[in-house]
Design a protein around this motif. Structure first.
Motif, PDB file in Angstrom:
ATOM      1  N   LEU A 147       0.829  -1.200   0.000  1.00 42.92           N
ATOM      2  CA  LEU A 147       0.000   0.000   0.000  1.00 42.92           C
ATOM      3  C   LEU A 147       0.865   1.253   0.000  1.00 42.92           C
ATOM      4  CD1 LEU A 147      -2.793   1.296   0.142  1.00 42.92           C
ATOM      5  CD2 LEU A 147      -2.715   1.039   2.632  1.00 42.92           C
ATOM      6  N   ASP A 148       1.960   1.220   0.742  1.00 43.48           N
ATOM      7  CA  ASP A 148       2.859   2.368   0.800  1.00 43.48           C
ATOM      8  C   ASP A 148       3.491   2.634  -0.565  1.00 43.48           C
ATOM      9  OD1 ASP A 148       4.299   4.236   2.852  1.00 43.48           O
ATOM     10  OD2 ASP A 148       5.903   3.444   1.586  1.00 43.48           O
ATOM     11  N   LEU A 149       3.889   1.584  -1.267  1.00 40.33           N
ATOM     12  CA  LEU A 149       4.456   1.734  -2.606  1.00 40.33           C
ATOM     13  C   LEU A 149       3.438   2.356  -3.559  1.00 40.33           C
ATOM     14  CD1 LEU A 149       6.586   1.242  -4.809  1.00 40.33           C
ATOM     15  CD2 LEU A 149       5.745  -1.116  -4.981  1.00 40.33           C
ATOM     16  N   ALA A 150       2.192   1.932  -3.464  1.00 44.09           N
ATOM     17  CA  ALA A 150       1.156   2.480  -4.337  1.00 44.09           C
ATOM     18  C   ALA A 150       0.935   3.967  -4.071  1.00 44.09           C
ATOM     19  CB  ALA A 150      -0.151   1.713  -4.139  1.00 44.09           C
ATOM     20  N   ALA A 151       1.025   4.381  -2.808  1.00 43.80           N
ATOM     21  CA  ALA A 151       0.764   5.777  -2.452  1.00 43.80           C
ATOM     22  C   ALA A 151       1.965   6.678  -2.691  1.00 43.80           C
ATOM     23  CB  ALA A 151       0.339   5.862  -0.982  1.00 43.80           C
ATOM     24  N   THR A 152       3.157   6.193  -2.378  1.00 46.69           N
ATOM     25  CA  THR A 152       4.351   7.050  -2.441  1.00 46.69           C
ATOM     26  C   THR A 152       5.154   6.879  -3.715  1.00 46.69           C
ATOM     27  OG1 THR A 152       5.848   5.443  -1.388  1.00 46.69           O
ATOM     28  CG2 THR A 152       4.551   6.882   0.077  1.00 46.69           C
ATOM     29  N   GLY A 153       4.980   5.756  -4.411  1.00 45.62           N
ATOM     30  CA  GLY A 153       5.809   5.462  -5.571  1.00 45.62           C
ATOM     31  C   GLY A 153       7.234   5.089  -5.207  1.00 45.62           C
ATOM     32  N   GLU A 154       7.485   4.848  -3.922  1.00 44.94           N
ATOM     33  CA  GLU A 154       8.829   4.528  -3.437  1.00 44.94           C
ATOM     34  C   GLU A 154       8.806   3.221  -2.649  1.00 44.94           C
ATOM     35  OE1 GLU A 154      11.136   8.037  -1.894  1.00 44.94           O
ATOM     36  OE2 GLU A 154       9.095   8.817  -1.717  1.00 44.94           O
ATOM     37  N   ARG A 155       9.939   2.519  -2.703  1.00 45.09           N
ATOM     38  CA  ARG A 155      10.072   1.296  -1.916  1.00 45.09           C
ATOM     39  C   ARG A 155      10.708   1.651  -0.569  1.00 45.09           C
ATOM     40  NH1 ARG A 155       8.636  -3.228  -4.128  1.00 45.09           N
ATOM     41  NH2 ARG A 155       8.381  -3.383  -6.392  1.00 45.09           N
ATOM     42  N   ARG A 156       9.836   2.030   0.371  1.00 43.37           N
ATOM     43  CA  ARG A 156      10.313   2.491   1.671  1.00 43.37           C
ATOM     44  C   ARG A 156      10.370   1.354   2.688  1.00 43.37           C
ATOM     45  NH1 ARG A 156       7.315   7.852   3.481  1.00 43.37           N
ATOM     46  NH2 ARG A 156       5.585   6.384   3.751  1.00 43.37           N
ATOM     47  N   ASP A 157      10.640   0.136   2.202  1.00 41.59           N
ATOM     48  CA  ASP A 157      10.674  -1.025   3.092  1.00 41.59           C
ATOM     49  C   ASP A 157      11.627  -0.801   4.263  1.00 41.59           C
ATOM     50  OD1 ASP A 157       9.281  -1.811   0.873  1.00 41.59           O
ATOM     51  OD2 ASP A 157      10.333  -3.706   0.595  1.00 41.59           O
ATOM     52  N   ALA A 158      12.758  -0.155   4.007  1.00 42.36           N
ATOM     53  CA  ALA A 158      13.775   0.008   5.049  1.00 42.36           C
ATOM     54  C   ALA A 158      13.230   0.760   6.254  1.00 42.36           C
ATOM     55  CB  ALA A 158      14.996   0.733   4.481  1.00 42.36           C
ATOM     56  N   VAL A 159      12.504   1.833   6.007  1.00 41.91           N
ATOM     57  CA  VAL A 159      11.988   2.612   7.130  1.00 41.91           C
ATOM     58  C   VAL A 159      10.759   1.936   7.748  1.00 41.91           C
ATOM     59  CG1 VAL A 159      10.491   4.155   5.795  1.00 41.91           C
ATOM     60  CG2 VAL A 159      11.477   4.947   7.922  1.00 41.91           C
ATOM     61  N   LEU A 160       9.915   1.334   6.925  1.00 41.00           N
ATOM     62  CA  LEU A 160       8.737   0.649   7.462  1.00 41.00           C
ATOM     63  C   LEU A 160       9.132  -0.544   8.318  1.00 41.00           C
ATOM     64  CD1 LEU A 160       6.536   0.765   4.242  1.00 41.00           C
ATOM     65  CD2 LEU A 160       6.143   2.081   6.333  1.00 41.00           C
ATOM     66  N   ASP A 161      10.132  -1.296   7.869  1.00 45.15           N
ATOM     67  CA  ASP A 161      10.564  -2.483   8.620  1.00 45.15           C
ATOM     68  C   ASP A 161      11.321  -2.118   9.889  1.00 45.15           C
ATOM     69  OD1 ASP A 161       9.406  -3.991   6.662  1.00 45.15           O
ATOM     70  OD2 ASP A 161      11.293  -4.590   5.702  1.00 45.15           O
ATOM     71  N   ALA A 162      11.799  -0.874   9.983  1.00 44.25           N
ATOM     72  CA  ALA A 162      12.544  -0.446  11.170  1.00 44.25           C
ATOM     73  C   ALA A 162      11.635  -0.056  12.332  1.00 44.25           C
ATOM     74  CB  ALA A 162      13.453   0.728  10.822  1.00 44.25           C
ATOM     75  N   ILE A 163      10.336  -0.009  12.092  1.00 41.33           N
ATOM     76  CA  ILE A 163       9.384   0.377  13.147  1.00 41.33           C
ATOM     77  C   ILE A 163       9.013  -0.861  13.952  1.00 41.33           C
ATOM     78  CG2 ILE A 163       7.140   1.392  13.646  1.00 41.33           C
ATOM     79  CD1 ILE A 163       7.346   2.876  10.984  1.00 41.33           C
ATOM     80  N   HIS A 164       9.485  -0.932  15.162  1.00 40.33           N
ATOM     81  CA  HIS A 164       9.185  -2.042  16.079  1.00 40.33           C
ATOM     82  C   HIS A 164       8.926  -1.481  17.472  1.00 40.33           C
ATOM     83  CE1 HIS A 164      10.072  -5.570  13.559  1.00 40.33           C
ATOM     84  NE2 HIS A 164      11.045  -4.859  13.036  1.00 40.33           N
ATOM     85  N   PRO A 165       7.762  -1.832  18.054  1.00 37.91           N
ATOM     86  CA  PRO A 165       6.654  -2.563  17.433  1.00 37.91           C
ATOM     87  C   PRO A 165       5.848  -1.637  16.538  1.00 37.91           C
ATOM     88  CG  PRO A 165       6.060  -1.925  19.645  1.00 37.91           C
ATOM     89  CD  PRO A 165       7.480  -1.483  19.459  1.00 37.91           C
ATOM     90  N   LEU A 166       4.971  -2.238  15.739  1.00 37.63           N
ATOM     91  CA  LEU A 166       4.071  -1.441  14.902  1.00 37.63           C
ATOM     92  C   LEU A 166       3.016  -0.810  15.804  1.00 37.63           C
ATOM     93  CD1 LEU A 166       3.334  -3.574  11.702  1.00 37.63           C
ATOM     94  CD2 LEU A 166       4.372  -1.297  11.786  1.00 37.63           C
ATOM     95  N   ALA A 167       3.001   0.500  15.873  1.00 35.84           N
ATOM     96  CA  ALA A 167       2.024   1.208  16.695  1.00 35.84           C
ATOM     97  C   ALA A 167       1.041   1.896  15.768  1.00 35.84           C
ATOM     98  CB  ALA A 167       2.718   2.219  17.594  1.00 35.84           C
ATOM     99  N   GLY A 168      -0.102   1.271  15.544  1.00 37.66           N
ATOM    100  CA  GLY A 168      -1.069   1.885  14.664  1.00 37.66           C
ATOM    101  C   GLY A 168      -2.225   0.964  14.339  1.00 37.66           C
ATOM    102  N   VAL A 169      -3.076   1.445  13.421  1.00 38.05           N
ATOM    103  CA  VAL A 169      -4.267   0.691  13.041  1.00 38.05           C
ATOM    104  C   VAL A 169      -4.356   0.624  11.530  1.00 38.05           C
ATOM    105  CG1 VAL A 169      -5.563   1.252  15.134  1.00 38.05           C
ATOM    106  CG2 VAL A 169      -5.678   2.791  13.151  1.00 38.05           C
ATOM    107  N   GLY A 170      -5.142  -0.348  11.054  1.00 39.67           N
ATOM    108  CA  GLY A 170      -5.339  -0.505   9.626  1.00 39.67           C
ATOM    109  C   GLY A 170      -6.784  -0.825   9.311  1.00 39.67           C
ATOM    110  N   ALA A 171      -7.133  -0.649   8.029  1.00 33.17           N
ATOM    111  CA  ALA A 171      -8.470  -0.998   7.553  1.00 33.17           C
ATOM    112  C   ALA A 171      -8.329  -2.154   6.575  1.00 33.17           C
ATOM    113  CB  ALA A 171      -9.114   0.200   6.865  1.00 33.17           C
ATOM    114  N   PRO A 172      -8.891  -3.308   6.873  1.00 37.83           N
ATOM    115  CA  PRO A 172      -8.763  -4.450   5.964  1.00 37.83           C
ATOM    116  C   PRO A 172      -9.512  -4.211   4.661  1.00 37.83           C
ATOM    117  CG  PRO A 172     -10.308  -4.933   7.741  1.00 37.83           C
ATOM    118  CD  PRO A 172      -9.689  -3.617   8.063  1.00 37.83           C
ATOM    119  N   GLY A 173      -9.028  -4.897   3.586  1.00 36.32           N
ATOM    120  CA  GLY A 173      -9.696  -4.804   2.295  1.00 36.32           C
ATOM    121  C   GLY A 173      -8.770  -4.249   1.234  1.00 36.32           C
ATOM    122  N   GLY A 174      -9.339  -3.959   0.072  1.00 38.22           N
ATOM    123  CA  GLY A 174      -8.561  -3.394  -1.016  1.00 38.22           C
ATOM    124  C   GLY A 174      -7.727  -4.422  -1.745  1.00 38.22           C
ATOM    125  N   VAL A 175      -7.107  -4.002  -2.834  1.00 36.12           N
ATOM    126  CA  VAL A 175      -6.340  -4.918  -3.669  1.00 36.12           C
ATOM    127  C   VAL A 175      -5.071  -5.395  -2.981  1.00 36.12           C
ATOM    128  CG1 VAL A 175      -7.228  -3.931  -5.802  1.00 36.12           C
ATOM    129  CG2 VAL A 175      -5.140  -2.994  -4.807  1.00 36.12           C
TER     130      VAL A 175
END
Length: 266
Positions: A147-175
């Motif tokens: 979803l982040d790649l679709a929104a930003t056009g960037e592969r920000r895996d490095a920063v997303l994977d560095a967040i421990h623990p994940l503090a947040g919420v999500g909405a299920p669904g979508g492609v």
């Protein structure tokens, strides 16, 4: 570098970055895809700072500051050029940054072009679309990346994977299996929010700033649904910065970004 970090923080505070800038530097300080570049002055002092974060074929420059006593010597330009070289050497075909009005002429001289403003807002959310949200877990990381790649056009895996623990919420669904996420940032004041629809995005904005204390959201001006919601909730506009680019355009979608981590790497 450990010796220089407190000196770099001092320079950035005196350059106007505020008291929380030390948190912002934690990511480029510790991440293998980031760096803190400094300009040294007399007696091993630090008189200028620029930070970088590389994400595959794109990269960001942020927290560029020069000590007041060392200005008007071309240090801002030299630091930016050094940061561009560092990012290019790490594979970035596109270099991005958020510029203040003071910094914009420097970047324009180096060939950066303007894209769109992002605005920081602060307040407590009001009414929002009813939505079934769930706490994010490690099992959601691949969905978050997609979803982040679709929104930003960037592969920000490095920063997303560095967040421990994940503090947040999500909405299920979508492609992508996730129609939206809201993740609290450990490195800055903002909450990163991406969503595939305005309804989901606004609901996640509300969840991130529901109070009782006021929260901060940084939103691209191109996201009209987000801006309308912030006006309706009577959020206060804090400041803004201009997104600028050097190199080929990134296929980002500001209408899917309802909150940025910070004005360093978006």
């Amino acid at each position: 570098m450990d010796r220089e970090v407190p000196l770099a923080v001092d320079v950035l505070r005196r350059a106007g970055f505020g008291s929380q800038v030390a948190r912002l530097l934690e990511y480029p300080r510790n991440a293998p895809n980031g760096a803190i570049l400094v300009a040294e002055g007399p007696g091993n002092s630090v008189i200028g700072v620029a930070c970088t974060a590389a994400f595959a074929t794109s990269g960001w420059i942020g927290a560029v500051g020069v000590a007041p006593e060392a200005r008007r010597r071309g240090l801002g330009t030299a630091l930016t050029e050094a940061a561009v070289r560092w990012l290019r050497s790490h594979g970035a075909a596109t270099v991005l940054l958020y510029a203040t009005e003071a910094g914009r002429p420097v970047y324009e001289r180096l060939g950066f072009v303007s894209e769109e403003r992002a605005v920081a807002w602060r307040g407590v959310a009001g009414a929002a679309p009813p939505l079934d949200l769930q706490r994010l877990a490690d099992i959601d990381r691949s969905k978050i990346r997609a979803l982040d790649l679709a929104a930003t056009g960037e592969r920000r895996d490095a920063v997303l994977d560095a967040i421990h623990p994940l503090a947040g919420v999500g909405a299920p669904g979508g492609v992508h299996g996730l129609a939206g996420y809201a993740i609290a940032s450990p490195w800055g004041a903002g909450t990163a929010i991406a969503a595939s629809s305005p309804e989901v995005g606004v609901a996640l904005m509300a969840a991130a700033t529901s109070g009782p204390a006021a929260g901060t959201l940084i939103v691209p001006d191109g996201n009209l649904a987000a801006t309308d919601a912030l006006h309706a909730w009577r959020f206060v506009r804090l400041n803004d910065a201009l997104r600028m680019r050097l190199g080929r355009e990134v296929a980002w979608r500001p209408e899917q970004q309802f909150g940025l981590f910070n004005l360093f790497w978006g």
